[in-house]
Write a protein that holds these residues in place. Structure first.
Motif, PDB file in Angstrom:
ATOM      1  N   LEU A  26      45.923  37.403  28.074  1.00  8.48           N
ATOM      2  CA  LEU A  26      46.066  36.259  27.165  1.00  8.48           C
ATOM      3  C   LEU A  26      44.698  35.745  26.718  1.00  8.48           C
ATOM      4  N   ASP A  27      43.735  35.715  27.639  1.00  2.28           N
ATOM      5  CA  ASP A  27      42.362  35.317  27.277  1.00  2.28           C
ATOM      6  C   ASP A  27      41.849  36.210  26.150  1.00  2.28           C
ATOM      7  N   GLN A  28      42.050  37.504  26.339  1.00  6.76           N
ATOM      8  CA  GLN A  28      41.528  38.465  25.363  1.00  6.76           C
ATOM      9  C   GLN A  28      42.228  38.332  24.012  1.00  6.76           C
ATOM     10  N   GLY A  43      29.017  31.663  41.219  1.00  9.73           N
ATOM     11  CA  GLY A  43      28.999  33.109  41.401  1.00  9.73           C
ATOM     12  C   GLY A  43      28.614  33.806  40.105  1.00  9.73           C
ATOM     13  N   LYS A  44      28.655  35.143  40.113  1.00 10.46           N
ATOM     14  CA  LYS A  44      28.084  35.868  38.960  1.00 10.46           C
ATOM     15  C   LYS A  44      29.043  36.034  37.784  1.00 10.46           C
ATOM     16  N   GLY A  45      30.337  35.802  37.990  1.00  5.38           N
ATOM     17  CA  GLY A  45      31.309  36.074  36.925  1.00  5.38           C
ATOM     18  C   GLY A  45      31.553  34.871  36.025  1.00  5.38           C
ATOM     19  N   ASN A  46      32.649  34.926  35.290  1.00  2.00           N
ATOM     20  CA  ASN A  46      32.971  33.819  34.383  1.00  2.00           C
ATOM     21  C   ASN A  46      33.369  32.559  35.129  1.00  2.00           C
ATOM     22  N   ASN A  47      33.870  32.723  36.356  1.00  2.00           N
ATOM     23  CA  ASN A  47      34.171  31.535  37.156  1.00  2.00           C
ATOM     24  C   ASN A  47      32.878  30.749  37.377  1.00  2.00           C
ATOM     25  N   GLY A  48      31.805  31.479  37.670  1.00  3.77           N
ATOM     26  CA  GLY A  48      30.491  30.840  37.788  1.00  3.77           C
ATOM     27  C   GLY A  48      30.101  30.189  36.476  1.00  3.77           C
ATOM     28  N   GLY A  49      30.431  30.847  35.355  1.00  7.44           N
ATOM     29  CA  GLY A  49      30.155  30.282  34.028  1.00  7.44           C
ATOM     30  C   GLY A  49      30.822  28.923  33.860  1.00  7.44           C
ATOM     31  N   ASP A  50      32.076  28.834  34.302  1.00  8.14           N
ATOM     32  CA  ASP A  50      32.773  27.533  34.261  1.00  8.14           C
ATOM     33  C   ASP A  50      31.976  26.501  35.057  1.00  8.14           C
ATOM     34  N   GLY A  51      31.463  26.930  36.201  1.00 10.32           N
ATOM     35  CA  GLY A  51      30.695  26.024  37.063  1.00 10.32           C
ATOM     36  C   GLY A  51      29.439  25.520  36.356  1.00 10.32           C
ATOM     37  N   TYR A  73      34.031  32.548  43.057  1.00 14.47           N
ATOM     38  CA  TYR A  73      34.874  33.636  42.539  1.00 14.47           C
ATOM     39  C   TYR A  73      36.115  33.050  41.895  1.00 14.47           C
ATOM     40  N   GLY A  74      36.576  33.725  40.852  1.00 15.52           N
ATOM     41  CA  GLY A  74      37.804  33.309  40.186  1.00 15.52           C
ATOM     42  C   GLY A  74      38.844  34.407  40.298  1.00 15.52           C
ATOM     43  N   THR A  75      39.501  34.658  39.186  1.00 14.16           N
ATOM     44  CA  THR A  75      40.604  35.617  39.217  1.00 14.16           C
ATOM     45  C   THR A  75      40.107  37.056  39.300  1.00 14.16           C
ATOM     46  N   GLY A  76      38.803  37.255  39.128  1.00 16.90           N
ATOM     47  CA  GLY A  76      38.272  38.620  39.214  1.00 16.90           C
ATOM     48  C   GLY A  76      38.057  39.067  40.657  1.00 16.90           C
ATOM     49  N   PHE A  77      38.340  38.192  41.607  1.00 20.87           N
ATOM     50  CA  PHE A  77      38.043  38.503  43.012  1.00 20.87           C
ATOM     51  C   PHE A  77      39.169  39.284  43.687  1.00 20.87           C
ATOM     52  N   GLN A  78      38.765  40.269  44.475  1.00 17.53           N
ATOM     53  CA  GLN A  78      39.705  41.030  45.298  1.00 17.53           C
ATOM     54  C   GLN A  78      39.044  41.375  46.614  1.00 17.53           C
ATOM     55  N   GLY A  79      39.826  41.466  47.674  1.00 17.44           N
ATOM     56  CA  GLY A  79      39.281  41.903  48.965  1.00 17.44           C
ATOM     57  C   GLY A  79      38.751  40.738  49.772  1.00 17.44           C
ATOM     58  N   SER A  80      37.628  40.974  50.472  1.00 16.99           N
ATOM     59  CA  SER A  80      37.063  39.880  51.261  1.00 16.99           C
ATOM     60  C   SER A  80      35.638  39.606  50.790  1.00 16.99           C
ATOM     61  N   VAL A  81      35.177  38.385  51.020  1.00 14.95           N
ATOM     62  CA  VAL A  81      33.864  37.982  50.496  1.00 14.95           C
ATOM     63  C   VAL A  81      32.753  38.649  51.320  1.00 14.95           C
ATOM     64  N   VAL A 118      37.390  25.830  41.199  1.00 11.55           N
ATOM     65  CA  VAL A 118      37.570  26.151  39.794  1.00 11.55           C
ATOM     66  C   VAL A 118      38.496  27.373  39.692  1.00 11.55           C
ATOM     67  N   ASP A 119      39.615  27.187  39.084  1.00 13.08           N
ATOM     68  CA  ASP A 119      40.639  28.210  38.840  1.00 13.08           C
ATOM     69  C   ASP A 119      41.368  28.648  40.109  1.00 13.08           C
ATOM     70  N   ILE A 120      40.616  28.986  41.142  1.00  9.78           N
ATOM     71  CA  ILE A 120      41.222  29.520  42.367  1.00  9.78           C
ATOM     72  C   ILE A 120      40.230  29.278  43.507  1.00  9.78           C
TER      73      ILE A 120
HETATM   74  N1  LIG Z   1      37.368  34.145  28.634  1.00 10.74           N
HETATM   75  C1  LIG Z   1      37.803  34.203  29.850  1.00 10.74           C
HETATM   76  O1  LIG Z   1      38.190  35.258  30.341  1.00 10.74           O
HETATM   77  C2  LIG Z   1      37.787  32.943  30.623  1.00 10.74           C
HETATM   78  C3  LIG Z   1      37.606  33.000  31.984  1.00 10.74           C
HETATM   79  N2  LIG Z   1      37.481  31.909  32.723  1.00 10.74           N
HETATM   80  C4  LIG Z   1      37.006  31.994  34.100  1.00 10.74           C
HETATM   81  O2  LIG Z   1      36.652  33.292  34.434  1.00 10.74           O
HETATM   82  C5  LIG Z   1      37.197  33.677  35.663  1.00 10.74           C
HETATM   83  C6  LIG Z   1      37.377  35.160  35.689  1.00 10.74           C
HETATM   84  O3  LIG Z   1      36.133  35.699  35.434  1.00 10.74           O
HETATM   85  P1  LIG Z   1      35.663  37.146  35.884  1.00 10.74           P
HETATM   86  O4  LIG Z   1      36.663  38.118  35.491  1.00 10.74           O
HETATM   87  O5  LIG Z   1      34.269  37.280  35.418  1.00 10.74           O
HETATM   88  O6  LIG Z   1      35.743  37.074  37.451  1.00 10.74           O
HETATM   89  P2  LIG Z   1      35.114  36.093  38.509  1.00 10.74           P
HETATM   90  O7  LIG Z   1      34.371  34.971  37.983  1.00 10.74           O
HETATM   91  O8  LIG Z   1      36.197  35.856  39.441  1.00 10.74           O
HETATM   92  O9  LIG Z   1      33.997  37.014  39.123  1.00 10.74           O
HETATM   93  C7  LIG Z   1      34.211  37.807  40.151  1.00 10.74           C
HETATM   94  C8  LIG Z   1      32.964  38.646  40.293  1.00 10.74           C
HETATM   95  O10 LIG Z   1      32.877  38.954  41.640  1.00 10.74           O
HETATM   96  C9  LIG Z   1      32.988  40.343  41.829  1.00 10.74           C
HETATM   97  N3  LIG Z   1      33.855  40.557  42.985  1.00 10.74           N
HETATM   98  C10 LIG Z   1      35.184  40.768  43.023  1.00 10.74           C
HETATM   99  N4  LIG Z   1      35.606  40.917  44.288  1.00 10.74           N
HETATM  100  C11 LIG Z   1      34.510  40.805  45.072  1.00 10.74           C
HETATM  101  C12 LIG Z   1      34.302  40.869  46.480  1.00 10.74           C
HETATM  102  N5  LIG Z   1      35.300  41.093  47.338  1.00 10.74           N
HETATM  103  N6  LIG Z   1      33.047  40.709  46.924  1.00 10.74           N
HETATM  104  C13 LIG Z   1      32.036  40.496  46.080  1.00 10.74           C
HETATM  105  N7  LIG Z   1      32.168  40.419  44.739  1.00 10.74           N
HETATM  106  C14 LIG Z   1      33.394  40.564  44.246  1.00 10.74           C
HETATM  107  C15 LIG Z   1      33.548  40.911  40.559  1.00 10.74           C
HETATM  108  O11 LIG Z   1      33.040  42.210  40.374  1.00 10.74           O
HETATM  109  C16 LIG Z   1      33.053  39.918  39.524  1.00 10.74           C
HETATM  110  O12 LIG Z   1      31.778  40.288  39.094  1.00 10.74           O
HETATM  111  C17 LIG Z   1      38.456  32.883  35.771  1.00 10.74           C
HETATM  112  O13 LIG Z   1      38.849  32.711  37.106  1.00 10.74           O
HETATM  113  C18 LIG Z   1      38.049  31.594  35.118  1.00 10.74           C
HETATM  114  O14 LIG Z   1      37.427  30.748  36.058  1.00 10.74           O
HETATM  115  C19 LIG Z   1      37.418  30.621  32.073  1.00 10.74           C
HETATM  116  O15 LIG Z   1      36.090  30.408  31.764  1.00 10.74           O
HETATM  117  C20 LIG Z   1      38.230  30.559  30.829  1.00 10.74           C
HETATM  118  C21 LIG Z   1      37.927  31.663  29.908  1.00 10.74           C
END
Ligand SMILES: NC(=O)C1=CN([C@@H]2O[C@H](COP(=O)(O)OP(=O)(O)OC[C@H]3O[C@@H](n4cnc5c(N)ncnc54)[C@H](O)[C@@H]3O)[C@@H](O)[C@H]2O)[C@@H](O)CC1
Ligand SMILES: [K+]
Length: 521
Positions: free
Chosen positions: A12-14, A56-64, A134-142, A163-165
């Motif tokens: 849906l985001d995409q 964190g490094k992903g978009n969840n961090g971006g929200d932060g 970490y947001g929805t891109g997270f899987q496994g353990s930290v 934020v998000d999760i």
């Molecule tokens: N345009 C969008 O897609 C939007 C996304 N949003 C935010 O973006 C988040 C999703 O962003 P991302 O897909 O970048 O994911 P995350 O921000 O959840 O980033 C997860 C990062 O951690 C890494 N990772 C995953 N599992 C790991 C583990 N076990 N150990 C270490 N590193 C791990 C992933 O490779 C990824 O780089 C959402 O939860 C939400 O907060 C919001 O900003 C709204 C818009």
């Protein structure tokens, strides 16, 4: 409210970004602003207060990073700790990092074990912590170091907004494999994610807030799965409005087949559940020696005594009496307190063959199903209401396996039995078909008390009798039952709560639903 898996949310985001042209940075900005509002709700006036943001490094961090900018604007003292190397930050998150840089604001790098002390100090001198690791891109353990940071955050005693999760919880399943943030509140973007509404993930969320980040609702039609987080408004919309000219026949007859010498209360409680659930008529069929006792306990119900075994359970010879009772039934509830006699098991199977209306099978009925050794033909529109132990018997899993992945267990049971499945326990989960689930947020540990399940079975029976579909009756029953328990807890806490209180507090729920415009349930 629709519940999504992370991959569906990404889709849906995409679509919002690529098809509709809403820039990703706008979605991220909206997400950040919504988190700021949640912070304001928790802290009141923000000026002069201190926030620590873990990024964190992903978009969840971006929200932060967006949150950091807005909290600074509101006059807060903000410490932003980056748990990833700055060069790993990309896309919209990078954009926001650069904006902070352009503002002359310093983001601290705290991504190495040697930074643990910096984190400790920051957590000591803060009023609130924002988890954007970490947001929805997270899987496994930290990773180990992030786990140490998460443990410090959880032990800080400070309010935490995720934020998000909550970081460490898997969005698709709610699995938690290692350290995870125990949030005070979670601001989830656009839709609740599956991992936030099933255990164990649900217990890490604190208060769950769903934030509108401007994903257009027309995109919902792209989601094939039917998953709903139950809410009062939805339940009320399913319930029939009672017509002025309605009479008891309008609201259906429920037949309850229940009870044995040692468990007459199960029959009473299931009957009370059906009566308080709005059934027009309830007839309860019990072993003959219990009939008088049950009739006194539930004067509003019809009672029928049937042949019993020497140990006081329903006997095979009860079949004709039960068949006579089934006449005119719109719904049947069978199982509570039936006991575990082999003869009663044989009777149970024969009764199932004679039922022609939607049926709730509970408790001993479920054990008879599991023990049958063959797959029995179930009445049309059957609902099974197992607790985790019964679920284990129905599916051949262990109770621990059921609890470890409740979503998988309920799906397995649905496939096995082709019936609506209500898996009880914290966060009751309902499976009603291929990718069709209802998540129930109501209920509390005070309801883990004998007889509470009997009330639920009766309540669902009443909803079936009033014409709700099996999936709606199961979902609405779970919600109403949990809500009654929650209202009871508000007045008496958890210790003293009994199944009878759940029955009694259905009155208050009835009023709430009535005020929402549903029936006088
Ligand atoms: N345009 C969008 O897609 C939007 C996304 N949003 C935010 O973006 C988040 C999703 O962003 P991302 O897909 O970048 O994911 P995350 O921000 O959840 O980033 C997860 C990062 O951690 C890494 N990772 C995953 N599992 C790991 C583990 N076990 N150990 C270490 N590193 C791990 C992933 O490779 C990824 O780089 C959402 O939860 C939400 O907060 C919001 O900003 C709204 C818009
Ligand atoms: K997070």
């Amino acid at each position: 409210m629709l519940v999504l898996k992370p991959e569906e949310m990404r889709q849906l985001d995409q679509l919002a970004i690529k098809k509709l042209g809403i820039p990703g940075a706008v979605l991220m900005e909206n997400a950040g602003v919504q988190v700021v509002q949640a912070v304001e709700k928790l802290l009141g006036e923000l000026r002069g207060k201190r926030a620590t943001i873990l990024v964190g490094k992903g978009n969840n961090g971006g929200d932060g990073l967006v949150v950091a900018r807005h909290l600074l604007n509101r006059g807060m003292e903000v410490k932003t700790l980056l748990l990833a190397a700055p060069e790993e930050i990309r896309g919209d998150a990078r954009l926001n990092l650069e904006i902070l840089h352009n503002l002359g604001y310093k983001v601290h790098y705290a991504g190495q074990p040697s930074s643990l002390n910096t984190v400790k100090v920051a957590l000591l001198y803060t009023d609130i912590i924002i988890d954007a690791i970490y947001g929805t891109g997270f899987q496994g353990s930290v990773p180990e170091y992030v786990g140490q940071v998460i443990n410090l955050v959880n032990d800080s005693g400070k309010p935490i907004v995720a934020v998000d999760i909550p970081s460490g919880v898997e969005g698709a399943s709610g699995h938690v494999h290692g350290p995870a943030i125990k949030a005070t509140a979670t601001v989830t973007m656009a839709y609740p994610k599956v991992g936030l509404v099933v255990e164990p993930g649900a217990s890490f969320c604190g208060q769950l807030l769903v934030a509108d980040i401007s994903i257009p609702t027309v995109l919902e039609k792209e989601v094939i799965a039917r998953r709903q987080l139950l809410q009062g408004e939805l339940v009320a919309s399913w319930l029939p409005r009672r017509a002025a000219e309605g009479h008891k026949g309008t609201y259906g007859k429920v037949v309850v087949v229940a009870g044995s010498r040692n468990m007459s209360g199960a029959a009473v409680l299931a009957t009370l559940g059906a009566l308080h659930g709005g059934a027009g008529l309830v007839e309860v069929i019990v072993p003959r020696s219990l009939q008088d006792r049950v009739a006194v306990a539930v004067p509003a119900a019809l009672t029928r005594g049937a042949e019993e075994t020497p140990s006081g359970t329903l006997a095979e010879a009860a079949l004709e009496e039960i068949t006579a009772g089934l006449a005119g039934a719109q719904a049947v509830v069978i199982g509570p307190g039936l006991g575990q006699e082999e003869e009663t098991g044989r009777l149970f199977r024969q009764v199932l063959e004679r039922i022609g209306c939607p049926t709730v099978i509970d408790a001993d009925g479920l054990n008879y199903l599991a023990a049958a050794g063959e797959k029995l033909q179930l009445p049309p529109g059957t609902i099974l209401t197992p607790h985790p132990g019964e679920m284990a018997r129905l599916t051949g899993l262990t109770t621990a396996e059921v609890q470890k992945d409740r979503l998988a267990a309920v799906e397995r049971a649905w496939r096995n039995w082709q019936a609506v499945i209500v898996l009880k326990g914290a966060r009751t989960l309902i499976a009603a078909g291929e990718n069709c689930y209802y998540f129930n947020p109501t209920g509390n540990p005070g309801m883990a008390t004998g007889g509470s399940g009997d009330v639920l079975a009766g309540l669902i029976g009443a909803l079936l009798a009033q014409g709700l579909s099996p999936e709606q009756a199961a979902a609405a029953g779970a919600w109403l039952h949990g809500r009654a328990g929650d209202l009871a807890r508000e007045e008496m806490g958890e210790l003293a709560l009994t199944a009878l209180d759940v029955v009694n507090y259905l009155r208050k729920v009835s009023r709430e639903i009535w005020q929402l415009g549903g029936s006088k349930l």
